[in-house]
Design an enzyme around this catalytic site. Structure first.
Site, PDB file in Angstrom:
ATOM      1  N   CYS A 184       1.016  -1.361  -0.069  1.00 45.90           N
ATOM      2  CA  CYS A 184       0.026   0.521   0.106  1.00 45.90           C
ATOM      3  C   CYS A 184       0.853   1.643   0.270  1.00 45.90           C
ATOM      4  O   CYS A 184       1.429   1.763  -1.188  1.00 45.90           O
ATOM      5  CB  CYS A 184      -1.144   0.176   1.335  1.00 45.90           C
ATOM      6  SG  CYS A 184      -2.041   1.308   1.139  1.00 45.90           S
ATOM      7  N   HIS A 206      -4.130  -5.233   1.632  1.00 47.32           N
ATOM      8  CA  HIS A 206      -2.853  -5.836   2.195  1.00 47.32           C
ATOM      9  C   HIS A 206      -3.333  -7.241   2.639  1.00 47.32           C
ATOM     10  O   HIS A 206      -3.879  -7.802   3.200  1.00 47.32           O
ATOM     11  CB  HIS A 206      -3.981  -5.175   3.196  1.00 47.32           C
ATOM     12  CG  HIS A 206      -3.415  -3.246   3.037  1.00 47.32           C
ATOM     13  ND1 HIS A 206      -2.550  -3.459   3.875  1.00 47.32           N
ATOM     14  CD2 HIS A 206      -4.209  -2.643   3.297  1.00 47.32           C
ATOM     15  CE1 HIS A 206      -2.517  -2.054   3.943  1.00 47.32           C
ATOM     16  NE2 HIS A 206      -3.685  -1.401   3.691  1.00 47.32           N
ATOM     17  N   GLU A 245      -1.040  -8.830   4.760  1.00 47.23           N
ATOM     18  CA  GLU A 245      -0.984  -9.102   5.934  1.00 47.23           C
ATOM     19  C   GLU A 245      -2.175  -8.601   7.151  1.00 47.23           C
ATOM     20  O   GLU A 245      -2.388  -9.272   8.047  1.00 47.23           O
ATOM     21  CB  GLU A 245      -0.156  -8.003   6.421  1.00 47.23           C
ATOM     22  CG  GLU A 245      -0.677  -6.406   6.642  1.00 47.23           C
ATOM     23  CD  GLU A 245      -0.440  -5.970   5.527  1.00 47.23           C
ATOM     24  OE1 GLU A 245      -0.757  -4.381   5.278  1.00 47.23           O
ATOM     25  OE2 GLU A 245      -0.575  -6.269   4.847  1.00 47.23           O
TER      26      GLU A 245
END
Length: 226
Positions: free
Chosen positions: A85, A202, A204
């Site tokens: 990002c 994302h 994660e």
């Protein structure tokens, strides 16, 4: 794997990234953006957020922080670098990856799930996925519209440096699966030596069932295995 997570003023995804790395067996440490010693690290991660408040352009100020020459040297000597990002924006502004991240085509901040299709499954970032596999990721950005001139896009395609594309859950690469308007549905790209990855959504955010899924965990498992 020894990993460092770079913190700029305004970054807000460092703990999410640390959790993802720990889930895959890595040992992350936080690195303030004025530090310049990255010795001993296998992986440097530039996480998401709003570095320096996204003044000027997203990532423009962070790209001139003292840590950036050290990150470039780390990549040049074969270390891994992951930018997610705002981290992708910073790597592009610093010249570690080509192109730029522009305002979303909708001119609105996008916060939603998307699906990514794996275009390379033979890199240290992607080899725990299958070629052509789709997986879920989380979009949370206002400037995720990947842009590059046609020559650069053709070079990325020809050199196999497109890592992920926005797609439908069935793997169709169509405009409807590309809400930010990125050129050729590109969601993630690699450096020429395949050691630097920039990805806009994302991974994660999906590394534990308690988060709603584990679709992003293979990326971190692959890095830990590398």
């Amino acid at each position: 794997m020894k990993a460092g997570i770079v913190i700029f003023p305004g970054i807000n995804r460092e703990r999410d990234m640390a959790i993802a790395l720990e889930r895959s067996g890595a040992t992350p440490r936080m690195i303030w953006h004025k530090e310049t010693d990255l010795s001993g690290l296998d992986l440097v991660v530039v996480p998401g957020g709003f570095s320096f408040g996204d003044y000027l352009r997203c990532g423009a100020m962070a790209a001139h922080s003292p840590v950036m020459p050290a990150i470039r040297a780390h990549a040049d000597r074969g270390g891994y670098v992951l930018g997610v990002c705002n981290g992708f924006q910073i790597l592009a502004e610093a010249g570690l990856l080509p192109g730029a991240l522009l305002r979303n085509a909708t001119l609105r901040f996008i916060a939603r799930d998307c699906h990514l299709r794996v275009e390379r499954a033979d890199t240290a970032f992607t080899n725990h996925y299958q070629l052509g596999q789709t997986f879920r990721a989380v979009m949370a950005h206002g400037d995720g519209n990947y842009f590059a001139d046609d020559d650069t896009l053709d070079r990325l395609e020809g050199e196999g440096r497109v890592a992920f594309r926005y797609a439908t859950p069935a793997g169709e690469v169509i405009p409807e699966a590309n809400p930010n308007g990125s050129a050729r549905n590109i969601a993630g790209i690699l450096s020429p030596n395949l050691r630097v990855l920039g990805v806009m959504p994302h991974p994660e955010d999906l590394v534990d069932p308690l988060m709603g899924g584990t679709d992003g965990k293979p990326l971190f498992d692959a890095l830990a295995a590398a």
